[in-house]
Design a protein around this motif. Structure first.
Motif, mmCIF file in Angstrom:
data_model
loop_
_atom_site.group_PDB
_atom_site.id
_atom_site.type_symbol
_atom_site.label_atom_id
_atom_site.label_comp_id
_atom_site.label_asym_id
_atom_site.label_seq_id
_atom_site.Cartn_x
_atom_site.Cartn_y
_atom_site.Cartn_z
ATOM 1 N N ASP A 45 -6.557 12.259 -2.430
ATOM 2 C CA ASP A 45 -6.044 11.974 -1.097
ATOM 3 C C ASP A 45 -4.981 10.867 -1.136
ATOM 4 O OD1 ASP A 45 -7.565 13.167 1.240
ATOM 5 O OD2 ASP A 45 -6.908 11.187 2.015
ATOM 6 N N PRO A 46 -3.877 11.001 -0.379
ATOM 7 C CA PRO A 46 -2.873 9.920 -0.349
ATOM 8 C C PRO A 46 -3.478 8.565 0.014
ATOM 9 C CG PRO A 46 -2.029 11.877 0.741
ATOM 10 C CD PRO A 46 -3.467 12.175 0.405
ATOM 11 N N ALA A 102 -11.736 3.268 -6.252
ATOM 12 C CA ALA A 102 -11.000 2.971 -5.013
ATOM 13 C C ALA A 102 -11.671 3.676 -3.831
ATOM 14 C CB ALA A 102 -9.545 3.416 -5.136
ATOM 15 N N TRP A 103 -12.076 4.924 -4.034
ATOM 16 C CA TRP A 103 -12.779 5.690 -2.984
ATOM 17 C C TRP A 103 -14.057 4.948 -2.597
ATOM 18 C CZ3 TRP A 103 -17.675 7.649 -2.679
ATOM 19 C CH2 TRP A 103 -17.926 8.530 -1.616
ATOM 20 N N HIS A 104 -14.782 4.468 -3.604
ATOM 21 C CA HIS A 104 -16.061 3.767 -3.411
ATOM 22 C C HIS A 104 -15.851 2.495 -2.562
ATOM 23 C CE1 HIS A 104 -20.121 2.695 -4.412
ATOM 24 N NE2 HIS A 104 -19.808 1.751 -5.279
ATOM 25 N N VAL A 105 -14.755 1.772 -2.838
ATOM 26 C CA VAL A 105 -14.444 0.553 -2.071
ATOM 27 C C VAL A 105 -14.154 0.929 -0.616
ATOM 28 C CG1 VAL A 105 -12.810 -1.364 -1.792
ATOM 29 C CG2 VAL A 105 -13.533 -0.682 -4.086
ATOM 30 N N LEU A 106 -13.302 1.938 -0.424
ATOM 31 C CA LEU A 106 -12.924 2.358 0.938
ATOM 32 C C LEU A 106 -14.143 2.876 1.692
ATOM 33 C CD1 LEU A 106 -9.576 4.294 0.178
ATOM 34 C CD2 LEU A 106 -9.820 1.936 0.993
ATOM 35 N N GLU A 107 -14.993 3.611 0.986
ATOM 36 C CA GLU A 107 -16.194 4.180 1.599
ATOM 37 C C GLU A 107 -17.122 3.066 2.101
ATOM 38 O OE1 GLU A 107 -16.162 7.194 2.100
ATOM 39 O OE2 GLU A 107 -18.223 7.726 2.647
ATOM 40 N N VAL A 142 -5.394 2.708 -4.847
ATOM 41 C CA VAL A 142 -5.945 2.580 -6.198
ATOM 42 C C VAL A 142 -5.341 1.430 -7.007
ATOM 43 C CG1 VAL A 142 -4.441 4.341 -7.245
ATOM 44 C CG2 VAL A 142 -6.673 3.917 -8.231
ATOM 45 N N SER A 143 -4.086 1.077 -6.765
ATOM 46 C CA SER A 143 -3.486 -0.030 -7.516
ATOM 47 C C SER A 143 -4.254 -1.328 -7.290
ATOM 48 C CB SER A 143 -2.018 -0.220 -7.132
ATOM 49 O OG SER A 143 -1.266 0.892 -7.538
ATOM 50 N N GLY A 144 -4.795 -1.494 -6.102
ATOM 51 C CA GLY A 144 -5.573 -2.699 -5.772
ATOM 52 C C GLY A 144 -6.783 -2.839 -6.677
ATOM 53 N N VAL A 145 -7.363 -1.707 -7.034
ATOM 54 C CA VAL A 145 -8.527 -1.697 -7.908
ATOM 55 C C VAL A 145 -8.104 -1.963 -9.352
ATOM 56 C CG1 VAL A 145 -10.150 -0.063 -8.947
ATOM 57 C CG2 VAL A 145 -9.968 -0.207 -6.472
ATOM 58 N N ALA A 205 -9.935 -8.475 -3.661
ATOM 59 C CA ALA A 205 -10.431 -8.429 -5.037
ATOM 60 C C ALA A 205 -11.947 -8.629 -5.114
ATOM 61 C CB ALA A 205 -9.710 -9.471 -5.895
ATOM 62 N N GLU A 206 -12.468 -9.460 -4.214
ATOM 63 C CA GLU A 206 -13.911 -9.714 -4.230
ATOM 64 C C GLU A 206 -14.694 -8.450 -3.859
ATOM 65 O OE1 GLU A 206 -14.944 -12.473 -5.683
ATOM 66 O OE2 GLU A 206 -16.794 -11.305 -5.529
ATOM 67 N N ALA A 207 -14.178 -7.713 -2.870
ATOM 68 C CA ALA A 207 -14.813 -6.451 -2.460
ATOM 69 C C ALA A 207 -14.733 -5.433 -3.599
ATOM 70 C CB ALA A 207 -14.131 -5.901 -1.208
ATOM 71 N N VAL A 208 -13.620 -5.466 -4.335
ATOM 72 C CA VAL A 208 -13.451 -4.535 -5.459
ATOM 73 C C VAL A 208 -14.461 -4.874 -6.561
ATOM 74 C CG1 VAL A 208 -11.880 -3.799 -7.308
ATOM 75 C CG2 VAL A 208 -11.016 -4.071 -4.972
ATOM 76 N N ARG A 209 -14.596 -6.173 -6.866
ATOM 77 C CA ARG A 209 -15.553 -6.600 -7.896
ATOM 78 C C ARG A 209 -16.967 -6.198 -7.517
ATOM 79 N NH1 ARG A 209 -13.035 -11.613 -7.439
ATOM 80 N NH2 ARG A 209 -11.218 -11.584 -8.795
ATOM 81 N N SER A 210 -17.276 -6.385 -6.233
ATOM 82 C CA SER A 210 -18.622 -6.075 -5.779
ATOM 83 C C SER A 210 -18.885 -4.564 -5.854
ATOM 84 C CB SER A 210 -18.790 -6.642 -4.360
ATOM 85 O OG SER A 210 -19.688 -5.902 -3.635
ATOM 86 N N ALA A 211 -17.897 -3.737 -5.485
ATOM 87 C CA ALA A 211 -18.072 -2.285 -5.573
ATOM 88 C C ALA A 211 -18.218 -1.863 -7.036
ATOM 89 C CB ALA A 211 -16.889 -1.567 -4.925
ATOM 90 N N ALA A 212 -17.478 -2.547 -7.931
ATOM 91 C CA ALA A 212 -17.523 -2.194 -9.351
ATOM 92 C C ALA A 212 -18.879 -2.530 -9.976
ATOM 93 C CB ALA A 212 -16.407 -2.904 -10.111
#
Ligand code: DC
Length: 231
Positions: A93-94, A44-49, A100-103, A57-64
């Motif tokens: 961090d809050p 989740a940190w990696h996605v936000l960063e 994180v649930s999004g991930v 979801a697409e951004a999450v897949r790409s970060a993963a």
């Protein structure tokens, strides 16, 4: 290879005492310790960063697909790194907790991180690893010799979480916790034990009693394995 026999699988909701109990049990038995929630948080940190939103979801897949995670299995080394950046504190961090649930909701991402977890356990030099999360007993290592669901009444969990965060307001903590539980439990059910999973309810147990209860389950499981099979 799954190497399920090396898993001590412990699931449970936030505030059940899972992390501190799992760590203490690993120390006591000289086992490794793996906090799978930390890996989801690091992602989740990696996605936000990367400037994206975990609702995408697409951004999450790409970060993963490019997730250079480094996590030790030493219960006394809680450092988590992403691409060499120490994110140990940042993932608590809050801002990350809220994202994180999004991930955790993206099925392909779960499959991918589960492979990372299985590999880490299989390749480790520890005789066994206490692996804690939400779906370890059911999805990551359903064949583990020890599978435990650590629970506690919702108000007790909220109070424990509030106590961990300095200066936080208990009502806000309780609300955030219940919101995250509701969202997370729609993805994996960690509020009810699957068949064969032993429930340890820590509502009326203090820290030491909870550790002892978990150690007793482990001991019983290993004793049962040693028993000669009849028939
Ligand atoms: O245990 P935790 O609060 O650090 O977990 C962080 C998030 O990751 C939480 O929202 C649930 C999710 N998670 C999961 O879906 N599966 C796991 N095995 C571990 C954590």
């Amino acid at each position: 290879m799954t190497d399920a026999h090396k898993f001590i699988a412990i699931d449970g909701p936030a505030g059940s005492g899972k992390s501190s109990v799992s760590k203490a049990v690993a120390r006591r038995l000289d086992y490794g310790y793996l906090d799978t929630g930390a890996a989801y948080r690091a992602l989740a940190w990696h996605v936000l960063e990367g400037g994206a939103d975990t609702a995408d979801a697409e951004a999450v897949r790409s970060a993963a697909s490019d997730f250079p995670l480094s996590q030790q299995l030493d219960p006394d080394d809680r450092r988590v790194l992403v691409g060499g950046v120490d994110v140990t504190d940042a993932i608590r961090d809050p801002r990350v907790s809220a994202a994180v649930s999004g991930v955790a909701r993206v099925p392909e991402v779960r499959v991918q991180v589960n492979e990372i977890f299985r590999r880490m356990v299989a390749e480790s030099a520890y005789p066994a690893v206490v692996v804690e999360g939400r779906d370890i007993t059911t999805v990551v290592a359903p064949d583990a010799p020890v599978r435990i669901l650590l629970t506690a009444a919702p108000e007790v969990r909220a109070a424990r979480r509030a106590g961990e965060l300095e200066g936080s307001n208990a009502a806000a903590v309780a609300e955030a916790l219940h919101k995250r539980d509701a969202s997370d439990s729609s993805v994996v059910d960690f509020l009810n034990a699957a068949p064969g999973v032993t429930v340890v309810d820590s509502t009326h147990l203090d820290f030491t009693q909870t550790i002892d209860a978990v150690l007793a389950v482990i001991e019983r499981a290993f004793d049962a394995e040693k028993e000669p099979h009849h028939g």
